[in-house]
Design a protein around this motif. Structure first.
Motif, short mmCIF file in Angstrom:
data_model
loop_
_atom_site.label_atom_id
_atom_site.label_comp_id
_atom_site.label_asym_id
_atom_site.label_seq_id
_atom_site.Cartn_x
_atom_site.Cartn_y
_atom_site.Cartn_z
N LYS B 167 4.09 1.54 9.51
CA LYS B 167 2.81 1.33 10.20
C LYS B 167 1.65 1.96 9.42
N GLU B 170 0.70 0.29 6.11
CA GLU B 170 -0.15 -0.89 6.28
C GLU B 170 -1.63 -0.53 6.33
N VAL B 171 -1.93 0.51 7.09
CA VAL B 171 -3.32 0.95 7.24
C VAL B 171 -3.83 1.52 5.92
N ARG B 173 -2.91 1.01 2.83
CA ARG B 173 -3.14 0.00 1.80
C ARG B 173 -4.60 -0.42 1.72
N GLY B 174 -5.12 -0.88 2.87
CA GLY B 174 -6.49 -1.37 2.92
C GLY B 174 -7.50 -0.29 2.59
#
Lengths: 360, 361
Positions: B167, B170-171, B173-174
């Motif tokens: 989880k 994912e955050v 990365r951006g």
């Protein structure tokens, strides 16, 4: 294809409650996945079923027989560990065959069964090698093959794919599910990986802090998450959450950002539960993007674009919040650009901010 | 920040050739990802750039400076292993100032440099907080701040996200991509995760067996994989392959195993036509997301459902097509039962030479 019932299982380690009054039916011939983050109590539950830990409370029943007092070896379960071990001096064939040898199978029967299961797991070309001459991913598959080669009442699999490379994991997911279906075996499968759970499970049981949170089919879990935790944990990229306040018949999203008119049944649900402060939840695939303003669309600024091939994830900045949107790659968005977003009809969720339960 | 150029880099460990004469360039401010399976030589390459390994042959340049003989310290790089490791007892300000103070920089200069970084990363409000009060995103900013405050020439990151849960990854990365762009840092990032590479990179260097398989943008490696290895490695699930032969009917096309015919158009037809003299056996590659379920009469091939795997927003359906298994990524509201039959169409196909496994068209 035996049925496994867990009733009121409690397991403590000192003062720490690892599993708390857990009751679950694991259907015969199906895959039941125990899904939860690290430390949720997944492994402990599996170990209690296997008899490797003694339950403090509750009963474990396999095929109608309470097994609490039956030693592990007589429970007729097979356990696949995340950190497996193979016999280093045996060949792959001998490793896989070892559970059959102990049970006095003939050479021909062993050959037939080992070759069958090795073929399924794509390790049939390795049968003559010793474990040190195969890769980690191959070793894990040998360990799985060793468990699958006999026909126990229940298979207990504890994160069997976690240590594999992403690519092999993906392939093994498909193969394991196929194999389970053909054997009509009962799988009780623990994983922290929501994609693995969604793709493999007949039933998903979500566990957190030793408590079962929700039990349902993959579709139920994905479409009707019981609370904020489940909604956040299942799905990739995860659901977006924006704080909102319900007043009158509209939702003030992210107080001061924009008013969202609600359908009547949602209004009723909010009133019934006497909710004011909540979270608006919406999945990345349920947000629409547009370069021009439209009815029911709201402005935001593109923050980052993450290409994924045919798809892309567009992150929008909405004052203090980020909205992740799944879109097709042919729509060209660039960072800093002003765009408009809207929600697909009937695809929004509401969660009570206090209880974190889903209201809608 | 500097541009980085790797020229004919060789690294051997005894008889094992870990890196076999590779060359690539990273422009100033570019985000490059070295991508490949374990053992492909990506980490060794990064360690050579950092100066932690001495190459057997080849040169490494930062701008036009040959840094090959320099020690790691003299190269002025920031090597980041983990994006969350902060000193727990120090405030955000002190964490960022730490490397400057360690160099004995005067107090005023330290303040000026930290202020500059803090403004860049927009963490002005956090300066007095201890790490445990920070969110994961904030911690990451602070860790980056500490790395850039020394003004390194290049950022080297070795699987920095591999130990955090899915989880958070994912955050992160951006966030990382956004920060990298805002500070304009030349970045070389090592990972085995193709999603990280696709989502963050300006340029992906795909490696296998110590060799470069392809250098390209995410769009290029995804749509025009140079060979079967890249085609299978990029994308999730990876590309499907069905063997076939070049065949002339009313149009030039590929005759698939099992007698289906895929007609080719325009550029693709031209390229295949050109290769016809030397190539007969080919492999047709179809991405799971380019497979469509179509009515029987419009179907290119027919398949029987082998496994059905829902993923929420999408479902992966594995079809048995002749003797081959083909995975399709279909919308989340399309459901199938094992054993059901369906007609399939392809939206975009790639043709590879079966012999040398390279892309033809």
């Amino acid at each position: 294809m035996a049925k496994l019932s867990i009733h009121n299982l409690v397991k403590k380690f000192g003062k720490k409650v690892a599993v708390s009054e857990l009751s679950l039916e694991v259907e015969g011939g199906k895959i039941t996945v125990l899904l939860g983050p690290t430390g949720a109590g997944k492994t402990t539950t599996l170990r209690c079923v296997a008899g490797l830990e003694k339950a403090d409370h509750g009963t474990i029943t396999i095929d109608g027989v309470v097994v609490n007092d039956i030693p592990p070896k007589d429970r007729d379960v097979a356990f696949v560990f995340q950190n497996f071990s193979l016999y280093p001096r045996y060949t792959v064939f001998e490793n896989i065959a070892s559970p059959l040898r102990i049970r006095g199978f003939s050479r021909e029967e062993m050959e037939k069964k080992v070759k069958e299961v090795a073929g399924f797991l794509h390790i049939d070309h390795l049968l003559d090698r010793k474990p040190i001459f195969i890769s980690g991913g191959e070793m894990q598959r040998v360990a799985i093959a060793r468990a699958l080669v006999r026909n126990p009442k229940v298979f207990l699999l504890d994160e069997p794919l976690t240590n594999l490379d992403a690519k092999i994991r993906e392939e093994m997911r498909t193969e394991l599910k196929r194999l389970q279906g053909e054997m009509a075996a009962t799988f009780f499968y623990a994983t922290p990986d929501q994609a693995e759970a969604l793709s493999m499970a007949d039933t998903i049981a979500i566990i957190n802090h030793g408590h079962l949170v929700q039990v349902g089919t993959p579709a139920e879990i994905y479409q009707k998450p019981r609370n904020l935790f489940v909604a956040d944990f299942v799905g990739s990229p995860g659901m977006n959450f924006v704080p909102a306040v319900f007043s009158g018949e509209t939702l003030q999203v992210g107080p001061g950002y924009f008013p969202l008119p609600l359908l009547l049944p949602m209004v009723q649900a909010c009133r019934e539960k006497n909710v004011s402060e909540c979270f608006l939840g919406v999945r990345p695939e349920d947000i629409l993007l547009s370069f021009e303003t439209k009815q029911g669309f709201y402005p935001a600024v593109v923050e980052v674009v993450e290409p994924l091939g045919v798809l892309q994830i567009v992150r929008l900045r909405l004052d203090g919040h980020t909205l992740r949107v799944r879109s097709e790659e042919n729509a060209r968005f660039s960072p800093g650009e002003k765009v408009f977003f809207g929600f697909k009809e009937g695809k929004i969720y509401l969660f009570d901010r206090k209880t974190e339960e889903r209201i809608w | 920040m500097s541009a980085v150029r790797v020229e004919n880099l060789w690294k051997r460990y005894g008889k094992v050739e870990a890196v076999k004469g590779i060359s690539f360039e990273v422009k100033e401010g570019e985000f490059a990802v070295l991508l490949g399976p374990s053992g492909c030589g990506k980490t060794t390459t990064l360690r050579c750039i950092a100066g932690l390994e001495l190459p057997n042959d080849g040169k490494i340049y930062f701008d036009n400076d040959d840094v090959t003989p320099l020690s790691p310290a003299a190269r002025n790089i920031a090597f980041v292993f983990q994006l969350y490791a902060l000193y727990p007892h120090l405030s955000v300000y002190d964490n960022i100032a730490f490397p400057l103070r360690a160099e004995g920089m005067p107090k005023e200069e330290v303040r000026r440099r930290v202020d500059e970084v803090v403004r860049l990363l927009q963490i002005q409000d956090l300066l007095r907080l201890k790490p445990r009060k920070l969110t994961s995103g904030q911690k990451q900013r602070v860790a980056l701040g500490r790395a850039i405050v020394r003004r390194p020439r290049v950022f080297l990151l070795d699987e920095p996200l591999s130990n955090i849960d899915a989880k958070l990854r994912e955050v992160t990365r951006g966030e990382l991509k956004k920060l990298q762009k805002s500070i304009g840092a030349t970045t070389i990032y090592v990972t085995h995760d193709q999603v990280e590479a696709m989502t963050m990179a300006d340029k992906i260097v795909v490696m296998n067996f110590g060799d470069i398989q392809q250098i390209g943008s995410p769009h290029e490696v995804y749509h025009y994989p140079a060979n079967l290895f890249v085609a299978r490695f990029i994308g999730s699930p990876g590309m499907n392959f069905i063997p076939g032969e070049i065949h002339q009917r009313e149009r030039l096309g590929i005759l698939l195993d099992g007698d289906s015919f895929i007609p080719l158009e325009n550029e693709q037809a031209k390229a295949v036509e050109k290769s016809k003299a030397t190539v007969s056996k080919v492999v047709v590659g179809i991405r799971p997301e380019n497979i469509l379920v179509v009515p029987e009469e419009k179907a290119l091939v027919r398949g029987e459902v082998y496994v059905f795997e829902p993923l929420g927003a999408q479902n992966v359906v594995t079809f048995r097509v002749g003797t081959h298994l083909v995975k399709a990524l279909l919308p989340g509201d399309v459901f199938f039962k094992v054993g059901e039959r369906a007609g399939l169409g392809f939206r975009e196909v790639r043709i590879f030479n079966a012999q040398d496994q390279k892309l033809i068209a």
